[in-house]
Design a protein around this motif. Structure first.
Motif, mmCIF file in Angstrom:
data_model
loop_
_atom_site.group_PDB
_atom_site.id
_atom_site.type_symbol
_atom_site.label_atom_id
_atom_site.label_comp_id
_atom_site.label_asym_id
_atom_site.label_seq_id
_atom_site.Cartn_x
_atom_site.Cartn_y
_atom_site.Cartn_z
ATOM 1 N N LEU A 160 0.996 -1.213 -0.087
ATOM 2 C CA LEU A 160 -0.099 0.002 0.102
ATOM 3 C C LEU A 160 1.164 1.400 -0.073
ATOM 4 C CD1 LEU A 160 -2.641 -0.411 2.243
ATOM 5 C CD2 LEU A 160 -3.334 -0.126 -0.144
ATOM 6 N N ALA A 161 2.152 1.493 0.726
ATOM 7 C CA ALA A 161 2.743 2.397 0.741
ATOM 8 C C ALA A 161 3.366 2.564 -0.575
ATOM 9 C CB ALA A 161 3.865 1.991 1.881
ATOM 10 N N VAL A 197 -0.585 8.038 -1.058
ATOM 11 C CA VAL A 197 -0.814 8.705 0.036
ATOM 12 C C VAL A 197 -2.382 8.864 -0.519
ATOM 13 C CG1 VAL A 197 -1.872 10.439 1.767
ATOM 14 C CG2 VAL A 197 0.299 9.324 2.452
ATOM 15 N N ALA A 198 -1.758 10.254 -1.147
ATOM 16 C CA ALA A 198 -3.104 10.628 -2.818
ATOM 17 C C ALA A 198 -3.596 9.534 -3.083
ATOM 18 C CB ALA A 198 -1.779 11.129 -3.515
ATOM 19 N N SER A 220 9.718 11.552 2.632
ATOM 20 C CA SER A 220 9.928 10.158 3.750
ATOM 21 C C SER A 220 8.591 9.291 2.537
ATOM 22 C CB SER A 220 10.106 10.130 4.696
ATOM 23 O OG SER A 220 11.220 10.579 5.381
ATOM 24 N N ARG A 221 9.169 8.130 2.853
ATOM 25 C CA ARG A 221 7.160 7.532 2.592
ATOM 26 C C ARG A 221 7.646 6.015 3.343
ATOM 27 N NH1 ARG A 221 5.335 6.280 -3.337
ATOM 28 N NH2 ARG A 221 4.639 8.808 -2.933
ATOM 29 N N VAL A 222 6.847 5.775 4.095
ATOM 30 C CA VAL A 222 6.413 4.691 5.190
ATOM 31 C C VAL A 222 5.748 4.856 4.626
ATOM 32 C CG1 VAL A 222 8.212 5.657 6.577
ATOM 33 C CG2 VAL A 222 6.184 6.107 7.419
ATOM 34 N N VAL A 267 -0.582 12.117 5.325
ATOM 35 C CA VAL A 267 -1.062 10.807 6.415
ATOM 36 C C VAL A 267 -2.037 9.721 5.587
ATOM 37 C CG1 VAL A 267 -0.559 9.186 8.172
ATOM 38 C CG2 VAL A 267 0.901 11.153 7.982
ATOM 39 N N VAL A 268 -2.532 8.901 5.574
ATOM 40 C CA VAL A 268 -4.239 8.639 5.880
ATOM 41 C C VAL A 268 -3.433 7.404 6.253
ATOM 42 C CG1 VAL A 268 -3.430 7.119 3.299
ATOM 43 C CG2 VAL A 268 -5.491 7.195 3.636
#
Length: 231
Positions: free
Chosen positions: A20-21, A25-26, A49-51, A171-172
């Protein structure tokens, strides 16, 4: 308010959360029907960053970080710590020392509906943070709260073990039981977007691809040659 520490809550599947990550987020927010977004008030302290991870939640008193200390013990590799307060707060409740402890435990990042400090140190050590504020204002360690209970940020419910995705867009939160279905929807949306991207690279217009051109007259939009409208 009852104060509890819930241990070993169920967590979303780690591989599916990672998948998913990767979509961002969008895309995931749109795939969920535009739900789960924690609002524009929660922003990355540093870009890039992308987590994705599973939530360990903290409900703290404003200006008091006692329960963050309590929560560190409950964190596992692949978690994201999610902190909010019982009423609005911008105090710097989290800094480099907390991040050091969380990194040791394999925690992927922090989402906090309050303030953080030691921003330069957090950046240097590569610990991603999304927060509502940056503030040098210190806090105390005195008031009980709860760990791994449902919390709310920007009207969105976050439960322990839910999937938390964070990047430069915000953030989602994806409910843990919905992760498989949301992943399938995100993959389908990504494929559709790739087809649209290819079409735009060929020169196709969004007006035509999205069927918008035929809607314009009904919205009262007219095309006129320059000068014919009196300009």
């Amino acid at each position: 308010m009852r104060t509890v520490v819930v241990t070993d809550p169920p967590r979303a599947d780690a591989e599916q959360v990672d998948a998913l990550a990767a979509h961002g987020v969008a895309t995931v927010h749109e795939a969920m029907g535009r739900t789960g977004y924690l609002g524009p008030g929660i922003r990355p302290v540093h870009l890039g960053s992308r987590v994705g991870g599973t939530a360990v939640t903290v409900l703290s008193w404003p200006g008091d970080n006692l329960m963050i200390h309590v929560a560190v013990e409950q964190c596992r590799p692949g978690d994201v710590l999610v902190v909010t307060t019982t009423s609005p707060s911008t105090d710097g409740m989290f800094g480099e020392l907390f991040a050091t402890a969380l990194q040791h435990r394999g925690v992927r990042g922090l989402v906090i509906n309050a303030g953080v400090r030691d921003v330069a140190e957090l950046h240097a050590m590569g610990f991603p943070v999304w927060s509502a504020a940056v503030s040098a204002q210190g806090t105390v360690k005195a008031t009980p709260g709860s760990v791994n209970v449902p919390v709310s940020i920007a009207g969105e419910l976050i439960r322990p073990g839910d999937a938390i995705l964070a990047d430069d867009d915000g953030v989602v939160c994806v409910p843990r039981e919905d992760v498989p279905a949301v992943l399938a929807a995100a993959e389908a949306r990504a494929a559709k977007e790739e087809a649209t991207r290819a079409a735009f690279r060929r020169g196709e217009l969004g007006l035509d691809r999205y069927g918008l051109r035929d809607r314009l007259p009904g919205l009262g939009i007219e095309y006129v040659k320059y000068g014919e409208d009196g300009s």
